[in-house]
Motif scaffolding. Sequence first.
Motif, PDB file in Angstrom:
ATOM      1  N   ILE A 182       0.804  -1.231   0.000  1.00 36.64           N
ATOM      2  CA  ILE A 182       0.000   0.000   0.000  1.00 36.64           C
ATOM      3  C   ILE A 182       0.840   1.285   0.000  1.00 36.64           C
ATOM      4  CG2 ILE A 182      -1.636   1.346   1.397  1.00 36.64           C
ATOM      5  CD1 ILE A 182      -3.160  -1.178   1.913  1.00 36.64           C
ATOM      6  N   CYS A 183       1.824   1.351   0.872  1.00 36.85           N
ATOM      7  CA  CYS A 183       2.629   2.576   0.937  1.00 36.85           C
ATOM      8  C   CYS A 183       3.773   2.469  -0.081  1.00 36.85           C
ATOM      9  CB  CYS A 183       3.154   2.807   2.351  1.00 36.85           C
ATOM     10  SG  CYS A 183       3.784   4.480   2.568  1.00 36.85           S
ATOM     11  N   LEU A 184       3.371   2.433  -1.353  1.00 34.85           N
ATOM     12  CA  LEU A 184       4.331   2.201  -2.433  1.00 34.85           C
ATOM     13  C   LEU A 184       5.229   3.416  -2.629  1.00 34.85           C
ATOM     14  CD1 LEU A 184       1.709   0.738  -4.925  1.00 34.85           C
ATOM     15  CD2 LEU A 184       3.168  -0.537  -3.346  1.00 34.85           C
ATOM     16  N   LYS A 189      -1.183   3.929  -2.070  1.00 31.16           N
ATOM     17  CA  LYS A 189      -2.648   3.794  -2.127  1.00 31.16           C
ATOM     18  C   LYS A 189      -3.254   4.289  -0.809  1.00 31.16           C
ATOM     19  CE  LYS A 189      -2.000  -0.430  -4.822  1.00 31.16           C
ATOM     20  NZ  LYS A 189      -2.115  -1.885  -4.726  1.00 31.16           N
ATOM     21  N   CYS A 190      -3.200   5.605  -0.608  1.00 34.55           N
ATOM     22  CA  CYS A 190      -3.572   6.177   0.695  1.00 34.55           C
ATOM     23  C   CYS A 190      -5.044   5.937   1.062  1.00 34.55           C
ATOM     24  CB  CYS A 190      -3.246   7.664   0.722  1.00 34.55           C
ATOM     25  SG  CYS A 190      -1.487   7.977   0.448  1.00 34.55           S
ATOM     26  N   ILE A 191      -5.900   5.849   0.068  1.00 34.16           N
ATOM     27  CA  ILE A 191      -7.332   5.670   0.380  1.00 34.16           C
ATOM     28  C   ILE A 191      -7.557   4.351   1.112  1.00 34.16           C
ATOM     29  CG2 ILE A 191      -9.638   5.353  -0.660  1.00 34.16           C
ATOM     30  CD1 ILE A 191      -8.682   7.304  -2.866  1.00 34.16           C
ATOM     31  N   GLU A 192      -6.771   3.343   0.741  1.00 32.16           N
ATOM     32  CA  GLU A 192      -6.942   2.017   1.375  1.00 32.16           C
ATOM     33  C   GLU A 192      -6.149   1.862   2.660  1.00 32.16           C
ATOM     34  OE1 GLU A 192      -5.782  -1.079  -1.382  1.00 32.16           O
ATOM     35  OE2 GLU A 192      -6.362   0.184  -3.072  1.00 32.16           O
ATOM     36  N   CYS A 193      -5.358   2.866   3.017  1.00 32.73           N
ATOM     37  CA  CYS A 193      -4.348   2.687   4.070  1.00 32.73           C
ATOM     38  C   CYS A 193      -4.918   2.702   5.495  1.00 32.73           C
ATOM     39  CB  CYS A 193      -3.298   3.782   3.933  1.00 32.73           C
ATOM     40  SG  CYS A 193      -2.025   3.650   5.191  1.00 32.73           S
ATOM     41  N   PRO A 194      -4.565   1.710   6.305  1.00 32.97           N
ATOM     42  CA  PRO A 194      -5.054   1.696   7.700  1.00 32.97           C
ATOM     43  C   PRO A 194      -4.398   2.790   8.556  1.00 32.97           C
ATOM     44  CG  PRO A 194      -3.500  -0.097   7.341  1.00 32.97           C
ATOM     45  CD  PRO A 194      -3.728   0.541   5.998  1.00 32.97           C
ATOM     46  N   ASP A 198      -3.171   8.778  10.749  1.00 39.28           N
ATOM     47  CA  ASP A 198      -1.926   9.163  11.441  1.00 39.28           C
ATOM     48  C   ASP A 198      -0.937   9.829  10.500  1.00 39.28           C
ATOM     49  OD1 ASP A 198      -1.928   7.907  14.263  1.00 39.28           O
ATOM     50  OD2 ASP A 198      -2.745   6.352  12.994  1.00 39.28           O
ATOM     51  N   CYS A 199      -1.271   9.883   9.218  1.00 39.21           N
ATOM     52  CA  CYS A 199      -0.242  10.220   8.226  1.00 39.21           C
ATOM     53  C   CYS A 199      -0.207  11.695   7.863  1.00 39.21           C
ATOM     54  CB  CYS A 199      -0.476   9.374   6.971  1.00 39.21           C
ATOM     55  SG  CYS A 199       0.927   9.475   5.849  1.00 39.21           S
ATOM     56  N   LYS A 200       1.026  12.195   7.633  1.00 39.85           N
ATOM     57  CA  LYS A 200       1.208  13.614   7.274  1.00 39.85           C
ATOM     58  C   LYS A 200       1.521  13.751   5.787  1.00 39.85           C
ATOM     59  CE  LYS A 200       2.042  15.409  11.681  1.00 39.85           C
ATOM     60  NZ  LYS A 200       1.261  14.424  12.394  1.00 39.85           N
ATOM     61  N   TYR A 201       1.470  12.672   5.039  1.00 37.41           N
ATOM     62  CA  TYR A 201       1.890  12.714   3.628  1.00 37.41           C
ATOM     63  C   TYR A 201       0.912  13.525   2.770  1.00 37.41           C
ATOM     64  CZ  TYR A 201       3.668  10.876  -0.823  1.00 37.41           C
ATOM     65  OH  TYR A 201       4.213  10.736  -2.085  1.00 37.41           O
TER      66      TYR A 201
END
Length: 201
Positions: A182-184, A189-194, A198-201
């Motif tokens: 997912i975190c390629l 694929k941020c929409i699917e990311c658990p 928490d992410c600042k990307y």
Amino acid sequence: MKEKFSRIYRKLFEFYGKQYWWPGEGLEIVVGAVLVQQTNWKNVEKALEKLRVVNCLSIDCLKNISVKELEQLIRSTGYYNIKAKRLQNLMRLLAIKPHPSRNELLEVNGVGPETADSILLYRFNEPVFVVDAYTFRIFRRLGIYEGESYADLQRLFMGNLQNKSQMFNEYHALIVRHAKNICLKTKPKCIECPLKDDCKY
Ligand code: SF4
């Protein structure tokens, strides 16, 4: 920070489940940790199979086989001439020190922190966190660590998690899984990311 490291682990574990890492056992883990440098596990598996076929997955054989022969057996992993020498140096150390310290491993030419820590964690079950390029990528995107120091990022993990080899093993495996699925590197694929909350990307 402790709560954050645990929460990320929990979310990855709930999402992917148990990973059952590392592939291989015993000396294969040590050999694999060297062979996997700059390549993927499929290529390592091909080389391990060749070593198995000629009955050379032992310290004695790997130490004494001619370097040219060893190069051919591990050719699938790339940089085989360099890796053959590294493997033989490492086997010479293991022959006199079956359970070497981190410093002793790092003294072997071509064994860096990631390789040494993989050997300590996966072969000897020592509570050492293994950091790799996937760890840098994900934890940079999460906004937790911006730097490039292996030691600093490792300290963050080890200072904020319970010092247990099983947990370090599982956490690292989940990071690898997440980076590959997912975190390629490009187009995560941020929409699917658990971890998206928490992410600042
Ligand atoms: S939200 Fe996107 S960038 Fe952040 S960890 Fe998930 S996949 Fe990676």
